[in-house]
Design an enzyme around this catalytic site. Structure first.
Site, mmCIF file in Angstrom:
data_model
loop_
_atom_site.group_PDB
_atom_site.id
_atom_site.type_symbol
_atom_site.label_atom_id
_atom_site.label_comp_id
_atom_site.label_asym_id
_atom_site.label_seq_id
_atom_site.Cartn_x
_atom_site.Cartn_y
_atom_site.Cartn_z
ATOM 1 N N GLY A 66 0.834 -1.191 0.000
ATOM 2 C CA GLY A 66 0.000 0.000 0.000
ATOM 3 C C GLY A 66 0.870 1.242 0.000
ATOM 4 O O GLY A 66 2.024 1.196 0.428
ATOM 5 N N HIS B 163 -2.337 7.732 6.892
ATOM 6 C CA HIS B 163 -1.359 8.613 6.242
ATOM 7 C C HIS B 163 -2.027 9.906 5.753
ATOM 8 O O HIS B 163 -1.424 10.975 5.791
ATOM 9 C CB HIS B 163 -0.722 7.925 5.025
ATOM 10 C CG HIS B 163 0.446 7.033 5.356
ATOM 11 N ND1 HIS B 163 1.601 7.506 5.927
ATOM 12 C CD2 HIS B 163 0.641 5.702 5.171
ATOM 13 C CE1 HIS B 163 2.460 6.488 6.088
ATOM 14 N NE2 HIS B 163 1.896 5.383 5.636
ATOM 15 N N GLN C 44 3.015 10.116 1.014
ATOM 16 C CA GLN C 44 4.331 9.459 1.112
ATOM 17 C C GLN C 44 5.239 9.813 -0.065
ATOM 18 O O GLN C 44 6.448 9.636 0.010
ATOM 19 C CB GLN C 44 4.164 7.932 1.179
ATOM 20 C CG GLN C 44 3.543 7.456 2.484
ATOM 21 C CD GLN C 44 3.432 5.949 2.512
ATOM 22 O OE1 GLN C 44 2.479 5.380 2.001
ATOM 23 N NE2 GLN C 44 4.430 5.287 3.080
ATOM 24 N N HIS D 173 -4.246 1.713 7.744
ATOM 25 C CA HIS D 173 -2.879 2.255 7.757
ATOM 26 C C HIS D 173 -2.730 3.366 6.698
ATOM 27 O O HIS D 173 -2.187 4.426 6.986
ATOM 28 C CB HIS D 173 -1.903 1.095 7.480
ATOM 29 C CG HIS D 173 -0.458 1.483 7.390
ATOM 30 N ND1 HIS D 173 0.501 0.981 8.245
ATOM 31 C CD2 HIS D 173 0.200 2.296 6.520
ATOM 32 C CE1 HIS D 173 1.683 1.500 7.912
ATOM 33 N NE2 HIS D 173 1.531 2.287 6.868
ATOM 34 N N GLU D 174 -3.236 3.103 5.491
ATOM 35 C CA GLU D 174 -3.064 4.082 4.408
ATOM 36 C C GLU D 174 -3.926 5.322 4.633
ATOM 37 O O GLU D 174 -3.489 6.441 4.362
ATOM 38 C CB GLU D 174 -3.385 3.457 3.042
ATOM 39 C CG GLU D 174 -2.518 2.257 2.652
ATOM 40 C CD GLU D 174 -1.019 2.483 2.796
ATOM 41 O OE1 GLU D 174 -0.555 3.637 2.666
ATOM 42 O OE2 GLU D 174 -0.302 1.502 3.056
ATOM 43 N N CYS E 282 6.243 0.121 7.331
ATOM 44 C CA CYS E 282 5.832 1.218 6.460
ATOM 45 C C CYS E 282 7.035 1.679 5.644
ATOM 46 O O CYS E 282 8.132 1.789 6.175
ATOM 47 C CB CYS E 282 5.310 2.364 7.332
ATOM 48 S SG CYS E 282 4.832 3.820 6.395
ATOM 49 N N LEU E 283 6.812 1.956 4.374
ATOM 50 C CA LEU E 283 7.908 2.399 3.508
ATOM 51 C C LEU E 283 8.493 3.724 3.990
ATOM 52 O O LEU E 283 9.629 4.043 3.685
ATOM 53 C CB LEU E 283 7.418 2.541 2.062
ATOM 54 C CG LEU E 283 6.889 1.255 1.399
ATOM 55 C CD1 LEU E 283 6.388 1.557 -0.011
ATOM 56 C CD2 LEU E 283 7.956 0.173 1.368
HETATM 57 ZN ZN LIG Z 1 2.735 3.495 5.655
#
Ligand SMILES: [Zn+2]
Length: 177
Positions: free
Chosen positions: A46, A141, A51, A137-138, A95-96
């Site tokens: 995701g 963000h 991000q 989670h997304e 998470c990236l």
């Molecule tokens: Zn993330």
């Protein structure tokens, strides 16, 4: 073609609240396509627009994609929101934007998400377990929230200190070494 960079904690832009998308323009379609490229390249399951430095309410998700050659099932979700949630589940998240860290996070185990597709059609998706976790989670963000904001202060502080040390080392050492 160069991929967009993924912003990393503690970049302040990750704390911004993103704005709703009022019109699906070519720019938005291009952004979605760039985000899918980044997600599959990393790889991740995701990615949210902030991000990659764009504070708009757009996420891409593919929780079925597990291997490089597996079939892809990308979901591009414009203005996603959780309209129903129930149950509790603890999942080990990463998470990236939060390098080298994973932690258990408690979230709803079942959610109903509403969004618009890139074609502007209304979507309603009932999700559970990994997909439900990923949606939450997304969407976090988009509200400037990282998964480390949902763990104990002690664990977060330990990570923050480790990350600061890591960044200091990166500054001191010449890149590529
Ligand atoms: Zn993330």
């Amino acid at each position: 073609m160069a991929l967009r960079d993924v912003l990393k904690f503690p970049d302040k832009r990750l704390q911004e609240v993103s704005t709703p998308i009022e019109k699906i323009t070519d720019e938005i379609r291009e952004l979605a396509s760039d985000m899918l490229d980044v997600m599959y390249d990393e790889p991740g399951i995701g990615l949210a627009a902030p991000q990659v430095g764009e504070a708009v309410r757009l996420i891409v998700v593919d929780t079925e994609w597990v291997e490089e050659d597996a079939e892809r099932h990308p979901l591009v979700l414009v203005n996603p929101e959780i309209v129903e949630s129930s149950g509790r589940i603890v999942w080990t998240e990463g998470c990236l934007s939060v390098p080298d860290f994973e932690a258990d996070v408690e979230r709803a185990s079942n959610v109903v998400l509403r969004a618009s597709s890139l074609e502007g059609e209304g979507l309603e998706i009932a999700a559970s377990e990994l997909q439900a976790v990923c949606f939450q989670h997304e969407i976090d963000h988009l509200d400037g929230i990282l998964f480390i904001d949902r763990i104990s202060r002690l664990k977060r502080n330990l990570y923050t200190q480790r990350r600061k040390k890591q960044l200091r080392r990166e500054l001191e050492e010449p890149s590529g070494s």
